[in-house]
Enzyme design. Structure first.
Site, PDB file in Angstrom:
ATOM      1  N   TRP A  84       0.933  -1.233   0.070  1.00 23.32           N
ATOM      2  CA  TRP A  84       0.072  -0.032   0.057  1.00 23.32           C
ATOM      3  C   TRP A  84       0.802   1.177   0.075  1.00 23.32           C
ATOM      4  CZ3 TRP A  84      -0.508   4.379   3.217  1.00 23.32           C
ATOM      5  CH2 TRP A  84      -1.603   5.173   2.951  1.00 23.32           C
ATOM      6  N   HIS A  85       2.056   1.144   0.744  1.00 21.14           N
ATOM      7  CA  HIS A  85       2.802   2.198   0.834  1.00 21.14           C
ATOM      8  C   HIS A  85       3.612   2.926  -0.467  1.00 21.14           C
ATOM      9  CE1 HIS A  85       2.202   2.086   5.262  1.00 21.14           C
ATOM     10  NE2 HIS A  85       2.530   3.159   5.166  1.00 21.14           N
ATOM     11  N   GLY A  86       3.738   1.801  -1.291  1.00 27.02           N
ATOM     12  CA  GLY A  86       4.419   1.981  -2.572  1.00 27.02           C
ATOM     13  C   GLY A  86       4.573   0.681  -3.518  1.00 27.02           C
TER      14      GLY A  86
END
Lengths: 557, 417
Positions: free
Chosen positions: A315-317
């Site tokens: 989700w963060h990258g």
């Protein structure tokens, strides 16, 4: 801040009805988003329409009715949202990974630009969909109000992820008052100061160290850079969250807080209860618990946790370093639960804190440095592989220039101000000898926050002091520990407390002291704190205007 | 207590509103013709601090909206219209500098940056602002070599013209500057000499290296340019090398005059956003003879004193903007081409000065020897040096009078060819 915000606030508060204000907020939010994404605003509108239609479909049948129909609608909604974020955020990553594995360009890499905030508004829409399915929230019949909830500009770009069940009443019945507006402004100012004065400045140090690379900065430079990044990411994220909560407060909304002093945690488990709370609770409630949570075999529990942390990392990258970062925390959480957690609890608090600091600081390196070769070099520097200062002199590193900023960041990452406020309130409430009296339920801080059931062990008690006479037998150390323990138990330091009411509020009307001097002193302190906040605001504006370095990290979300 | 809280909230919210509405308020007041003090900066369309014009009002179009140009320009326009913007920049830098100075004190350093991310160094013992030297990069030697090849190539093409080079150093190129001493591999004059001068076979390099002490005497303390004192010392070296050293007056006999007003905050002060130190404009004294001349700037006669606005300064005519570039204001700005005809030259030879702004206070000195002094600023010319020389066959001598950093620039190298 000098154009959109004042014009919006003026228009919003000039409108007389709730409906008009909601429309104003929707229009402003769409304009705000379109300003940065003139094309992808259509994607968000499509997401709003589709999610609204699906939840209304769900809502036509009560929660206990035919499972198939509702289940299919839910699956359709989840697939739609996952496809949207999957395509725009992960297409390139998947294509590159497959092509690298196969050694040929089989899957076309579309190199799509990432729509700003897609990770946030998609998760919001998903949470709403699932909550309606579960019966935890009623579907919003008005598509415009639903659109306002999804696109609400204060938290659109950088969170917090607001659950509809937390604000559904506020959509139509919130009350904007002067006091709430002023407190919202205070929160906004603090968030802006965290972002502009701390994050943006310390980010310069982090960037300089990263650009110079490991061999040129050595042990000192690499740790300075990593610690700088640790502060940068916290104040960037937390700053934006405070600004969002503050803006929401101005408009009558009450959002849950997103960060609760995570850097004072004494375990990784605690850290993730304090860091990006809206995200961790999202994955807990919508992935972890549906998979079975911890109410299953150990093997299954490990699998559940792994799934959550894989998703959290991704989700963060869309890159392997984020997957590695997620795996890092997943493994550590398993370790804390199964292996060393019990032993950890028996260690002194200082050691537990140190253990946690080392883990999250080192963890940020995986988050920060996306290139594997660069990460390897950086870790060599961190472990002294290139000497103390690498090929540079200490002066050349320039990280020493940021010493005052490091100190301020350190203090700002701890609940220093809430503790000071707690001391003042307690002193004002209980009389001259209050600080030496035994901590009791009555002497708990009179803030709006409810006392939480968990936290640090109960403070050691002492004999009540004789009226009017200080108990000189109590040592300063004991008194301090008592106060800290009492504060930890009763105030916002508690890890489970995520309400934002009471944040930044110094409610003079809550002081019921019979001593006029105490009341006057508190009023003076409140006034002084406002003066300081205004000074912070002006300083932040100066920093913003100077156009200094502004690492808007949310472009990857 | 409730009244107190309410009053506090009203005042706090009002002040917040005032700050966030400052741009809108300023534009409205400006629009309805309300006179605002100059120091608000509301009527200004240029920043003396940043040496740039403010962003003009952006033009709205579908294309500009879709590609984000309109949004970027609007944000820049809004940022530029914040009242007292220059003061905000200076204030922000001063705030940061307080912290940096504290850290420097703790660490025992005398040299520190003027704000976080600045390239200007505040050096307290000499009360001077210095430029931070760059670190030597692997490509630097090659860049100098290219410049050297370009220059030497031109010199070879014109065997009847004498080519000389003099590179007055900026503070970041001093070998013994306080900042260079604190670094491991600073890019300074020695490195440049090794790579730029080594293969210049057809150009006579005149030694321009100065010590830090000489720099303090001959250069401004807040500006990268030399004073006329430093320029005259440079002229002495140049004249000696070019064969008219007999015209040089001994250093101790040159008369200088310093204007106590206006205060001069130079390029380093403005770039470094630091007004802790200042300079004064210095010119030659009344007894120092400058040959009578006529100057054409880009083909136009700008009148008497177009090279140094002595009379204006003597009458107190200067910009009221504290941050104005006094060096350019007193001498002159940078122009693509100049032609100065001397009426009192010893010879009727023509000198071509391939120069940057360092020439602005030295060019007059060559008028004693040369009947015509042409100036060609590489930064503003699109023609190459060869093309210029082809068009000006009257040139006898070429003096490349440029500070060192200019040679690293690729477009500069192409123009020099």
């Amino acid at each position: 801040m000098f154009g959109f915000l004042p014009l919006f606030l003026a228009a919003y508060f000039l409108l007389p009805t709730r409906g008009a204000r909601n429309l104003c907020l929707l229009a402003a939010s769409l304009l705000f988003y379109a300003w940065g994404e003139p094309v992808y605003v259509l994607l968000m509108v499509v997401s709003i329409v589709v999610n609204w239609a699906l939840t209304n479909r769900l809502g036509r049948r009560p929660a206990h009715s035919r499972v198939d129909y509702r289940r299919k609608t839910l699956i359709l909604g989840v697939v739609f949202n996952v496809l949207v974020i999957g395509f725009f955020k992960y297409e390139s990553f998947v294509a590159q990974t497959i092509n690298d594995l196969l050694g040929a360009a089989i899957v076309p890499d579309l190199e799509l630009p990432l729509p700003i905030g897609i990770s946030f508004y998609t998760l919001q829409a998903l949470s709403y969909l699932i909550d309606v399915y579960r019966g935890d929230a009623l579907p919003q019949r008005n598509m415009l109000w639903f659109g306002m909830y999804v696109s609400c500009f204060p938290q659109l770009v950088a969170g917090p992820i607001v659950r509809y069940q937390d604000i559904f009443e506020q959509v139509t019945t919130r009350k904007e008052t002067l006091d709430r507006f002023a407190n919202g402004v205070r929160l906004f100012v603090i968030g802006l100061a965290q972002k502009a004065l701390l994050a943006n400045v310390i980010a310069l140090c982090a960037q300089q160290m990263l650009q110079k690379t490991g061999p040129n900065i050595g042990l000192i430079g690499s740790w300075a850079g990593l610690i700088a990044y640790t502060f940068q990411i916290y104040f960037d994220f937390a700053g934006y969250s405070f600004m969002a909560i503050g803006l929401g407060r101005m408009l009558g909304f009450s959002y849950l807080r997103n960060f609760n002093y995570p850097y004072i945690s004494k375990s990784i488990t605690e850290f993730w209860r304090r860091w990006h709370i809206s995200l961790s609770t999202f994955f807990r409630d919508y992935v972890y618990i549906p998979l079975g949570g911890s109410r299953c075999s150990t093997a299954r529990w490990v699998l559940n946790l792994s799934a959550v942390w894989l998703l959290t990392g991704l989700w963060h990258g869309a890159a392997w370093n984020y997957v590695l970062w997620g795996a890092y925390y997943g493994a550590l959480l398993v370790g804390e639960k199964l292996l060393w957690g019990k032993a950890l609890e028996h260690l002194p608090g200082v050691l537990r804190h140190l253990y946690t600091i080392v883990i999250f600081v080192c963890g940020w390196s995986f988050f920060w440095i996306t290139d594997t070769a660069q990460l390897t070099l950086y870790w060599r520097a961190l472990t002294g592989g290139f000497g103390l200062t690498g090929s540079s002199t200490l002066w050349e590193l320039t990280c020493w220039e940021y010493l005052p900023v490091y100190v301020v960041c350190l203090l700002a990452s701890m609940p220093v101000v809430p503790f000071a406020k707690y001391l003042v309130m307690r002193w004002a409430q209980a009389g001259r000898n209050a600080t030496l009296a035994a901590p009791t339920a009555e002497s708990a801080a009179p803030t709006a926050e409810p006392a939480a059931p968990t936290g640090d062990p109960a403070a050691p008690t002492a004999e009540p002091a004789a009226t009017g006479e200080p108990n000189v037998a109590l040592s300063a150390g004991f008194v301090t520990r008592s106060l800290l323990a009492d504060f930890a138990q009763a105030s916002i330091v508690n890890p489970k407390h995520i309400r934002s009411e009471g944040l930044c509020e110094f409610d003079l009307s809550a002081i019921k002291s019979p001593r006029r001097a105490a009341c006057a002193a508190c009023a003076a302190i409140a006034l002084l704190s406002d003066v300081l906040l205004l000074a912070l605001f002006v300083a932040s504006c100066m920093q913003v205007v100077s156009g200094s370095f502004n690492p808007f990290i949310y472009f990857q979300f | 207590m409730e009244t107190l809280t309410r009053t506090r909230n009203v005042i706090f919210a009002s002040l917040f509103a005032l700050v966030t509405c400052c741009v809108i308020l300023a534009r409205v007041l400006h629009g309805i013709g309300v006179p605002l003090p100059d120091w608000t900066g509301v009527y200004s369309d240029r920043s003396a601090l940043e040496s740039r014009y403010y962003t003009p009002r952006p033009k709205l179009s579908a294309g500009a909206l879709l590609d984000g140009t309109f949004q970027t320009e609007t944000e820049a326009w809004t940022s530029d219209r914040v009242p007292m913007r220059d003061a905000a920049l200076l204030g922000n830098a001063a705030l940061q500098r307080t912290g940096i100075a504290l850290a420097a004190n703790v660490m025992g350093y005398d040299a520190y940056h003027t704000f976080y991310g600045s390239s200007i160094i505040h050096y307290t013992p000499s009360k001077v602002l210095l430029r931070e030297p760059s670190q030597i990069q692997p490509t630097d030697a090659e860049a100098y070599q290219k410049a050297s090849d370009a220059l030497d190539g031109v010199a070879q093409k014109y065997p009847n013209i004498r080519f000389f080079m003099y590179n007055p150093p900026n503070s970041d190129y001093l070998d013994d500057s306080p900042a260079a001493r604190l670094m491991t591999a600073p890019l300074t004059h020695s490195f440049m000499a090794e790579h730029l001068y080594a293969s210049l076979d057809h150009v006579t390099v005149i030694n321009a290296q100065v010590s830090y002490g000489e720099y303090l005497t001959g250069w401004h303390h807040t500006d990268h340019h030399w004073t006329v004192r430093g320029a005259y010392d440079g002229y002495a070296r140049i004249a000696d090398a070019m064969g008219f050293g007999d015209l040089v007056i001994p250093a101790g006999e040159v008369e200088y005059a310093t204007y106590e007003q206006p205060v001069f905050y130079g390029s380093d002060a403005r770039t470094g956003r630091c007004l802790d130190y200042d300079d004064r404009i210095m010119d030659f004294g009344p007894s120092f003879h400058i040959p009578a001349h006529q100057a054409l700037i880009n083909g136009e006669d700008w009148g008497d004193e177009s090279l140094a606005h002595r009379t204006k300064y003597q009458h107190g005519e200067w910009s009221s903007n504290l941050l104005n570039n006094r060096y350019a204001e007193y001498f002159h700005g940078d122009y693509a081409n100049m032609c100065i005809t001397s009426y009192e030259a010893r010879t009727d030879k023509t000198l071509l000065l391939v120069a940057d702004s360092y020439s602005n206070n030295i060019e007059r000195l060559f008028l004693s020897e040369y009947g015509t002094v042409l100036e060609y600023d590489v930064r503003y010319n699109f023609d190459t040096l060869s093309t210029y020389l082809d068009a000006h066959s009257e040139v006898d001598d070429v003096l490349i009078l440029m500070s060192q950093p200019d040679f690293m620039n690729e477009s500069m190298q192409k123009t020099l060819a």
